[in-house]
Design a protein around this motif. Structure first.
Motif: not given
Lengths: 166, 126
Positions: A28-29, A32, A45-46, A49-50, B1, B4-5, B7-8, B11
């Motif tokens: 992820t990092r 991102v 941006m999010e 990434v998703q 971070m 976001i993880e 959320k990913i 999904k």
């Protein structure tokens, strides 16, 4: 000892989908950071990434495990960025003033005629026919030349006119 | 971070849940459809055999083993001749599709069950 990327992907292919958590945690990092360098809007941006991770997940059954994951993920992110820019492309409204024949001053018409005299004979002929309303095909037929040659002649004539006008 | 993880993963699980549900539904529909078609065709064939009294030749199986083995070839030949070719072909095609789907489902059964287990535990946790 932790699992390698290949082992993780093989497990995911067997149905152990929760192992995807490890890939998400590991990559992820960098993804991102890659997207953030190119896009300042945090929400978008999010999203990108998703989407990149979801697309990678969908393609995981066809993923060649001998290849590294990160370049593949970054390529997906790059494509997503392209799509994003394409859908957010700024457009410039064209000025829709219509110039009628009357509005074109006599001076301008004379200028154009003077400029036409600078052009070679075949270019003059082609432009005159074009201004008379003939199509490229008809001009090609009238002048007895191939269509592509006519296109080239007209393009060159236009460039010459622009050059002389400047 | 971490945000976001999460959320990913959410999904990804949403996509996987949709995909698995559709996959299971598709398999059930296919198995049910081809199973029904196969049963219908077999019942039509049974009716035809009853009308033609073809099933009488199956009485052979009540005889001694030696007689059964010696007459088996002729009996099967008679059955084949008295079966309409179109129905026979339809039964074979439907049967092949039906058993292929069953085979593929059994082959992927463990994978589907594992996926379901993870999907359920994820949604129960969140």
């Amino acid at each position: 000892m932790g699992l390698t990327d290949t082992e993780i992907i093989q497990r995911i292919k067997k149905g152990e989908i929760d192992e995807f958590r490890l890939i998400v945690h590991k990559y992820t990092r960098p993804v991102v950071n890659f997207v953030r360098q190119r896009l300042k809007n945090t929400d978008d941006m999010e999203d990108i990434v998703q989407l990149s991770f979801v697309k990678f997940y969908k393609a995981i059954n066809y993923f060649d495990t001998s290849r590294p994951i990160l370049p593949y993920l970054l390529q997906i992110a790059k494509n997503e960025l392209k799509m994003y820019y394409r859908s957010h492309k700024q457009t410039l409204q064209l000025d829709e003033t219509i110039l009628t024949e009357k509005e074109v001053s006599i001076d301008q018409t004379e200028d154009i005629h003077t400029l036409l005299n600078y052009l070679p004979h075949d270019q003059q002929k082609a432009l005159n026919l074009l201004s008379d309303g003939y199509s490229y095909n008809e001009i090609a037929h009238k002048l007895g030349k191939p269509l592509n040659t006519i296109k080239t002649i007209i393009r060159r004539a236009r460039l010459q006119l622009i050059k002389h006008k400047l | 971070m971490k945000n976001i993880e999460d959320k990913i993963l959410k999904k990804v699980y949403q996509e996987e849940t949709k995909h698995t549900a559709l996959d299971i539904a598709f398999r059930i529909i296919l198995i049910a459809s081809f199973g029904t078609i196969l049963i219908l065709l077999l019942s039509v064939l049974y009716e035809i055999y009853l009308e033609q009294s073809t099933l009488d030749i199956l009485q052979l199986f009540s005889e001694d083993k030696e007689v059964v083995f010696s007459q088996l070839g002729d009996t099967l030949k008679t059955l084949y001749v008295s079966t309409p070719l179109s129905i026979l072909l339809l039964i074979i095609s439907a049967g092949l599709v039906f058993f292929s789907i069953i085979y593929l489902t059994i082959k992927n059964f463990r994978r589907i069950v594992t996926k379901l287990k993870y999907i359920i535990s994820f949604w129960l946790k969140s």
